[in-house]
Write an enzyme that holds these catalytic residues in place. Structure first.
Site, short mmCIF file in Angstrom:
data_model
loop_
_atom_site.label_atom_id
_atom_site.label_comp_id
_atom_site.label_asym_id
_atom_site.label_seq_id
_atom_site.Cartn_x
_atom_site.Cartn_y
_atom_site.Cartn_z
N HIS A 123 -47.94 74.56 70.83
CA HIS A 123 -49.25 75.16 71.12
C HIS A 123 -50.14 74.85 69.91
CE1 HIS A 123 -52.17 78.48 71.60
NE2 HIS A 123 -51.77 78.58 72.84
N ASP A 200 -42.00 79.99 66.94
CA ASP A 200 -43.12 80.55 67.68
C ASP A 200 -42.52 81.19 68.94
OD1 ASP A 200 -45.05 80.91 69.62
OD2 ASP A 200 -46.04 78.99 69.28
N LYS A 226 -48.57 89.50 75.30
CA LYS A 226 -47.74 88.74 76.25
C LYS A 226 -46.47 89.51 76.62
CE LYS A 226 -49.29 84.26 74.45
NZ LYS A 226 -50.27 83.72 75.39
N CYS A 364 -53.90 74.74 75.69
CA CYS A 364 -53.83 74.67 74.21
C CYS A 364 -52.67 73.79 73.75
CB CYS A 364 -53.69 76.06 73.59
SG CYS A 364 -55.14 77.05 73.79
C1 PLP Z 1 -46.35 78.96 72.72
C2 PLP Z 1 -47.53 79.73 72.24
N1 PLP Z 1 -47.74 79.86 70.93
C3 PLP Z 1 -48.77 80.55 70.43
C4 PLP Z 1 -49.68 81.16 71.26
C5 PLP Z 1 -50.83 81.92 70.67
O1 PLP Z 1 -50.72 83.26 70.98
P1 PLP Z 1 -51.94 84.25 70.65
O2 PLP Z 1 -53.15 83.65 71.27
O3 PLP Z 1 -51.52 85.53 71.30
O4 PLP Z 1 -52.03 84.36 69.17
C6 PLP Z 1 -49.53 81.05 72.64
C7 PLP Z 1 -50.51 81.63 73.56
O5 PLP Z 1 -50.64 81.25 74.69
C8 PLP Z 1 -48.41 80.33 73.14
O6 PLP Z 1 -48.22 80.20 74.45
#
Ligand code: PLP
Length: 406
Positions: A123, A200, A226, A364
């Site tokens: 991401h 992550d 989430k 993303c």
């Molecule tokens: C794999 C992954 N990493 C990081 C994030 C970032 O999360 P946040 O926007 O809640 O900080 C997301 C959000 O969709 C994600 O799916």
């Protein structure tokens, strides 16, 4: 089995009963953000209506009570996710914040030329902070490729590791492909070259029971929204012996030990990484979301989500003309796909008109889209409150969308 039936679980999420464009809502955008059960909202409102004061500072009873509730939330999170101690849980605003915290702090510690290893499927939150850190501090970013099924090329990963590797930062579950990565193996290999490991966990925490101490990563970042908790919450787990020796990344109240005009000294864990008034209501709400997940139970969550995944794959295969993006051997409960001859945005908009909320775009993860040579995908991501009947509704809506677009 859960102590609750699926109907009882759904009744805990009033939003699932609403209509969108005059149609019953089907919410398949859980990977972007999960819905909140009434219990979480009630807990937050109880805090604000009956318990709120600033924490850690007051001698008065209400401040003590708010502090007790806030620190109880930390203990609950530590316990649920299997941390060795509540000092290892730093409250954050989400996964992005947790990763940036480590990038900022570690950036001050590592020597120039140190290597940071990520993968092509990260991401942007687990890619851009490392790009920034490498640019600012003269480090080198190494990116491990993925294969056609959307899995990490483990041979390439092994070949990327070397004596200069200082950090491996990898997602546990890919948000655009659904791949469940072999993080145990990744941690073992990274430890073999003496590297730190950050996982992550944004997409794993909603779906699987984690034991962070057993897993052995140095850092693990999670988003509260989430895991059915409030927005603007999350936590960063860090092994005490690692995180405790890292410098703070933000200065302010709460995180200091002693301040003089010339110099300040800092608190120990977890407070040195929590400058300023924390999001007390958020942390308490996130802990109640964890209580809710425990009540539903991971046996139920995993059984329900596996059934939804297999059913969606079968129905999409029967539908025909579908290109799946992400067909890893081990997958979480989401399907990313394209309908031949259509643009994902057009299909997504037509699904929305029929009450079906899916996500379209690059999610993303632009480098993943570049790898597959596509502009984006349609992504249906499931939670334990979804049903196969909702997938049937999506299929009917997809059929209509395809007919309208052809
Ligand atoms: C794999 C992954 N990493 C990081 C994030 C970032 O999360 P946040 O926007 O809640 O900080 C997301 C959000 O969709 C994600 O799916």
């Amino acid at each position: 089995m859960s102590v609750k039936t699926l109907a009882e679980i759904r009744a805990d999420f009033p939003i699932l009963e609403r209509k969108v464009h005059g149609q019953d809502l089907v919410y398949f955008d859980n990977a972007a953000s999960a819905q909140k059960p009434r219990q979480v909202v009630d807990r937050i409102s109880h805090y604000y209506l009956h318990q709120h004061a600033n924490v850690h500072r007051g001698v008065h009873a209400l401040s003590q009570e708010a502090t007790d509730a806030f620190e109880a939330a930390r203990r609950r999170i530590a316990d649920f996710f299997g941390a060795a101690s509540d000092r290892e849980i730093i409250f954050t605003t989400g996964t992005t914040n947790g990763i940036n915290l480590i990038a900022s702090s570690l950036g001050k510690m590592l020597e120039k030329g140190s290597e940071i290893v990520i993968t092509q499927m990260e991401h942007h939150s687990n890619m851009v902070p490392w790009q920034m850190m490498c640019e600012d501090r003269g480090m080198v970013l190494r990116v491990v490729p993925i294969d056609e099924r959307g899995q990490i090329n483990m041979e390439a990963f092994q070949n990327t590791l070397n004596s200069k590797t200082r950090l491996v930062a990898v997602n546990h579950v890919s948000n655009s492909l659904g791949t469940i990565n072999p993080v145990e193996e990744i941690i073992r290999l990274a430890k073999g070259v003496g590297s730190l490991v950050l996982i992550d966990g944004a997409q794993s925490a909603p779906h699987m029971k984690l034991n962070l101490k057993e897993l052995g990563a140095d850092f693990y970042a999670v988003s509260g929204h989430k895991i059915f908790g409030p927005t603007g919450t999350g936590f960063l787990y860090g092994k005490e012996e690692v995180l405790g020796n890292m410098p703070p990344y933000m200065g302010g109240g709460e995180m200091i030990d002693r301040v003089t005009i010339e110099k300040s000294t800092y608190q120990g864990l977890p407070f040195r990484f929590e400058a300023g008034t924390p999001n007390m209501a958020g942390a308490i709400g996130m802990a109640s979301a964890v209580d809710y997940m425990e009540e539903v139970g991971f046996d139920f969550i995993q059984k329900q989500e596996e059934e939804l995944l297999q059913y969606a794959i079968k129905e999409l295969n029967n539908f025909g003309g579908i290109r799946f993006i992400g067909e890893a051997e081990k997958r979480a409960s989401l399907v990313s796909f394209l309908v031949e001859g259509t643009h994902p945005y057009d299909v997504g908009s037509l699904l929305d008109q029929q009450g079906i909320a899916v996500r379209t775009g690059h999610h993303c993860t632009e480098p993943v889209m570049d790898f597959f040579g596509i502009p984006g995908t349609l992504r249906a991501s499931f939670a334990f409150y979804n049903t196969t009947e909702e997938i049937d509704r999506m299929m009917v809506a997809l059929d209509r969308a395809r007919k309208m677009l052809s």
